[in-house]
Scaffold this motif. Structure first.
Motif, PDB file in Angstrom:
ATOM      1  N   VAL A  68       1.782 -19.224  -4.654  1.00  8.30           N
ATOM      2  CA  VAL A  68       1.716 -17.816  -4.269  1.00  8.30           C
ATOM      3  C   VAL A  68       0.977 -17.707  -2.946  1.00  8.30           C
ATOM      4  O   VAL A  68       0.179 -18.571  -2.584  1.00  8.30           O
ATOM      5  N   VAL A  69       1.271 -16.631  -2.209  1.00  8.26           N
ATOM      6  CA  VAL A  69       0.513 -16.283  -1.011  1.00  8.26           C
ATOM      7  C   VAL A  69      -0.447 -15.165  -1.396  1.00  8.26           C
ATOM      8  O   VAL A  69      -0.024 -14.138  -1.922  1.00  8.26           O
ATOM      9  N   VAL A  70      -1.739 -15.371  -1.165  1.00  6.14           N
ATOM     10  CA  VAL A  70      -2.749 -14.379  -1.540  1.00  6.14           C
ATOM     11  C   VAL A  70      -3.162 -13.595  -0.299  1.00  6.14           C
ATOM     12  O   VAL A  70      -3.614 -14.170   0.697  1.00  6.14           O
ATOM     13  N   CYS A  71      -2.988 -12.266  -0.373  1.00  7.15           N
ATOM     14  CA  CYS A  71      -3.325 -11.375   0.740  1.00  7.15           C
ATOM     15  C   CYS A  71      -4.496 -10.476   0.360  1.00  7.15           C
ATOM     16  O   CYS A  71      -4.590 -10.000  -0.776  1.00  7.15           O
ATOM     17  N   SER A  72      -5.373 -10.223   1.315  1.00  4.90           N
ATOM     18  CA  SER A  72      -6.365  -9.163   1.165  1.00  4.90           C
ATOM     19  C   SER A  72      -5.692  -7.831   1.465  1.00  4.90           C
ATOM     20  O   SER A  72      -4.754  -7.763   2.270  1.00  4.90           O
ATOM     21  N   VAL A  73      -6.163  -6.767   0.823  1.00  6.17           N
ATOM     22  CA  VAL A  73      -5.587  -5.435   1.011  1.00  6.17           C
ATOM     23  C   VAL A  73      -6.701  -4.463   1.360  1.00  6.17           C
ATOM     24  O   VAL A  73      -7.727  -4.401   0.664  1.00  6.17           O
ATOM     25  N   TYR A  74      -6.487  -3.679   2.424  1.00  9.03           N
ATOM     26  CA  TYR A  74      -7.464  -2.694   2.855  1.00  9.03           C
ATOM     27  C   TYR A  74      -6.819  -1.309   2.837  1.00  9.03           C
ATOM     28  O   TYR A  74      -5.746  -1.103   3.407  1.00  9.03           O
ATOM     29  N   PHE A  75      -7.486  -0.374   2.176  1.00 12.25           N
ATOM     30  CA  PHE A  75      -6.975   0.982   1.961  1.00 12.25           C
ATOM     31  C   PHE A  75      -7.529   1.935   3.010  1.00 12.25           C
ATOM     32  O   PHE A  75      -8.745   1.999   3.228  1.00 12.25           O
ATOM     33  N   LYS A 111       1.532  -3.951   7.804  1.00 16.55           N
ATOM     34  CA  LYS A 111       0.879  -2.687   7.476  1.00 16.55           C
ATOM     35  C   LYS A 111       1.900  -1.826   6.736  1.00 16.55           C
ATOM     36  O   LYS A 111       3.038  -1.682   7.173  1.00 16.55           O
ATOM     37  N   LEU A 112       1.497  -1.257   5.605  1.00 17.41           N
ATOM     38  CA  LEU A 112       2.398  -0.480   4.766  1.00 17.41           C
ATOM     39  C   LEU A 112       1.980   0.986   4.780  1.00 17.41           C
ATOM     40  O   LEU A 112       0.963   1.356   4.180  1.00 17.41           O
ATOM     41  N   PRO A 113       2.734   1.852   5.460  1.00 14.86           N
ATOM     42  CA  PRO A 113       2.437   3.282   5.476  1.00 14.86           C
ATOM     43  C   PRO A 113       3.063   3.958   4.251  1.00 14.86           C
ATOM     44  O   PRO A 113       4.280   4.104   4.164  1.00 14.86           O
ATOM     45  N   SER A 145       6.656  11.168   7.966  1.00 14.01           N
ATOM     46  CA  SER A 145       7.688  10.483   8.738  1.00 14.01           C
ATOM     47  C   SER A 145       7.321   9.015   8.906  1.00 14.01           C
ATOM     48  O   SER A 145       6.151   8.682   9.136  1.00 14.01           O
ATOM     49  N   GLY A 146       8.312   8.134   8.805  1.00  8.93           N
ATOM     50  CA  GLY A 146       8.070   6.709   8.954  1.00  8.93           C
ATOM     51  C   GLY A 146       7.254   6.131   7.821  1.00  8.93           C
ATOM     52  O   GLY A 146       6.340   5.329   8.048  1.00  8.93           O
ATOM     53  N   VAL A 147       7.560   6.546   6.589  1.00  9.06           N
ATOM     54  CA  VAL A 147       6.749   6.140   5.452  1.00  9.06           C
ATOM     55  C   VAL A 147       7.556   5.369   4.411  1.00  9.06           C
ATOM     56  O   VAL A 147       8.787   5.381   4.411  1.00  9.06           O
ATOM     57  N   LEU A 148       6.820   4.714   3.531  1.00  5.27           N
ATOM     58  CA  LEU A 148       7.369   4.036   2.365  1.00  5.27           C
ATOM     59  C   LEU A 148       6.910   4.777   1.119  1.00  5.27           C
ATOM     60  O   LEU A 148       5.792   5.300   1.092  1.00  5.27           O
ATOM     61  N   ASP A 149       7.720   4.793   0.084  1.00  2.00           N
ATOM     62  CA  ASP A 149       7.219   5.242  -1.203  1.00  2.00           C
ATOM     63  C   ASP A 149       6.479   4.076  -1.849  1.00  2.00           C
ATOM     64  O   ASP A 149       6.611   2.922  -1.418  1.00  2.00           O
ATOM     65  N   PRO A 150       5.673   4.318  -2.890  1.00  4.17           N
ATOM     66  CA  PRO A 150       4.902   3.227  -3.494  1.00  4.17           C
ATOM     67  C   PRO A 150       5.760   2.089  -4.036  1.00  4.17           C
ATOM     68  O   PRO A 150       5.328   0.933  -4.037  1.00  4.17           O
ATOM     69  N   MET A 151       6.984   2.390  -4.519  1.00  7.78           N
ATOM     70  CA  MET A 151       7.846   1.338  -5.043  1.00  7.78           C
ATOM     71  C   MET A 151       8.354   0.443  -3.918  1.00  7.78           C
ATOM     72  O   MET A 151       8.259  -0.780  -3.968  1.00  7.78           O
ATOM     73  N   THR A 152       8.891   1.055  -2.870  1.00  7.92           N
ATOM     74  CA  THR A 152       9.459   0.291  -1.763  1.00  7.92           C
ATOM     75  C   THR A 152       8.384  -0.489  -1.008  1.00  7.92           C
ATOM     76  O   THR A 152       8.671  -1.501  -0.377  1.00  7.92           O
ATOM     77  N   LEU A 172      -0.496  11.891  -1.731  1.00  4.73           N
ATOM     78  CA  LEU A 172      -1.441  11.188  -0.875  1.00  4.73           C
ATOM     79  C   LEU A 172      -0.703  10.299   0.113  1.00  4.73           C
ATOM     80  O   LEU A 172       0.187   9.542  -0.261  1.00  4.73           O
ATOM     81  N   ARG A 173      -1.071  10.390   1.384  1.00  4.73           N
ATOM     82  CA  ARG A 173      -0.539   9.522   2.435  1.00  4.73           C
ATOM     83  C   ARG A 173      -1.636   8.541   2.825  1.00  4.73           C
ATOM     84  O   ARG A 173      -2.750   8.937   3.160  1.00  4.73           O
ATOM     85  N   TYR A 174      -1.331   7.240   2.745  1.00  4.92           N
ATOM     86  CA  TYR A 174      -2.339   6.230   3.025  1.00  4.92           C
ATOM     87  C   TYR A 174      -1.676   4.982   3.598  1.00  4.92           C
ATOM     88  O   TYR A 174      -0.463   4.780   3.466  1.00  4.92           O
ATOM     89  N   ASP A 175      -2.480   4.148   4.252  1.00  2.81           N
ATOM     90  CA  ASP A 175      -2.023   2.855   4.766  1.00  2.81           C
ATOM     91  C   ASP A 175      -2.633   1.740   3.922  1.00  2.81           C
ATOM     92  O   ASP A 175      -3.804   1.809   3.529  1.00  2.81           O
ATOM     93  N   LEU A 176      -1.824   0.720   3.656  1.00  6.91           N
ATOM     94  CA  LEU A 176      -2.314  -0.523   3.059  1.00  6.91           C
ATOM     95  C   LEU A 176      -2.140  -1.617   4.103  1.00  6.91           C
ATOM     96  O   LEU A 176      -1.018  -1.943   4.489  1.00  6.91           O
TER      97      LEU A 176
END
Length: 300
Positions: free
Chosen positions: A206-213, A174-176, A146-153, A182-186
């Motif tokens: 470009v804007v460069v973001c760090s990503v934490y899994f 934050k991307l749920p 619930s309250g999630v995104l698919d990898p494309m979106t 697999l359910r994960y947060d980015l």
């Protein structure tokens, strides 16, 4: 030393990050545009894959199709190829995804995922092969769907109508994500501003973001690949603007792996304005797909 099976595990777990490059959804109601992009993937400087993305935005609906295949040494190991399709509607400029379909094939086996989503909640899930049920695997519950995104979106970065388009605010989110198994947060955090120049198409800031899994459900905590991804602090996503919209999408993703640095980068990143009569229903004739849509702002 990693064996072939372990290398495959790294590539599978890298897929959720790579999938961030797969979709564009307009942040402006009524905007109509088409993105044609081609990406190449490399590992430790060696080519391992390539893919194409076509996204069509209409006044009230959108579609996105991503295809990819392994190349070079990785092709000898896996012979992998796949396709992902997302379809949905635009409501006040925001995506309302209805379905998501992902199909991956290798020499030895196939993997297909089908999601139907309503208001960010997974209503139907079909997996082939079925989900694994080892006792140590963290279960995927209704709450975690619930309250999630698919990898494309999950690639969607909508910027406010006012203010700077290219700013640190793009990374404050934050991307749920739920990919069917697999359910994960980015978690994104601002790192720096940069410049890119694709061989064809976009050239500019470009804007460069760090990503934490962060894994949430559907994973085995003791798996080495999961532990490795959780520990990484050097994964980057480079966000480029889609001309004529308030939307940014990844043009480059890079990060470390146990066998060398992995890079996914667009060689072509071309946006075309569409006439008002052309709609996103001019989508590819492959089986439809749709996904989830939720996005949470965070402060890094």
């Amino acid at each position: 030393m990693l064996d072939v099976g372990q290398i495959r595990q790294w590539m599978v777990l890298a897929a959720p990050v790579a999938a961030l490059c797969a979709v564009l959804v307009s942040g402006q109601a009524g905007a109509q545009a088409r993105l044609d992009a081609r990406y190449t993937a490399s590992l430790a400087g060696l080519p391992i894959g390539e893919g194409g993305w076509t996204i069509v935005i209409g006044e009230t609906e959108y579609s996105a199709t991503a295809t990819g295949t392994t190349t070079g040494l990785m092709k000898a190991f896996t012979g992998g190829h796949g396709q992902t399709v997302t379809q949905g509607t635009l409501q006040a400029g925001k995506p309302a995804v209805a379905s998501y379909v992902a199909s991956i094939q290798s020499y030895k086996k196939g993997n297909e995922i089908r999601l139907k989503v309503d208001a960010g909640t997974v209503k139907e899930l079909k997996l082939n092969p079925p989900a694994e049920t080892e006792p140590e695997r963290v279960p995927v519950t209704d709450a975690s769907k619930s309250g999630v995104l698919d990898p494309m979106t999950a690639t969607l970065v909508r910027m406010p109508a006012s203010g700077e388009l290219m700013s640190a605010e793009a990374c404050q989110r934050k991307l749920p994500v739920f990919d069917g198994r697999l359910r994960y947060d980015l978690n994104l955090a601002f790192k720096r501003m940069g410049e890119v120049k694709a061989a064809k198409g976009y050239a500019g800031p470009v804007v460069v973001c760090s990503v934490y899994f962060t894994p949430v459900a559907g994973y085995i905590p003791t798996r080495a690949a999961i532990k490795y991804l959780q520990e990484q602090r050097n994964i980057e996503i480079w966000l480029a603007p889609i001309g004529g919209t308030r939307v940014l999408v990844p043009i480059r993703i890079e990060g470390p792996t146990p066998v060398g640095r992995a890079v996914l980068e667009a060689d072509e990143f071309v946006v075309t304005a569409l006439p008002p009569t052309e709609r996103a229903s001019a989508r590819p004739k492959d089986k439809s797909t749709k996904a989830a849509q939720t996005e949470t702002k965070t402060t890094p």
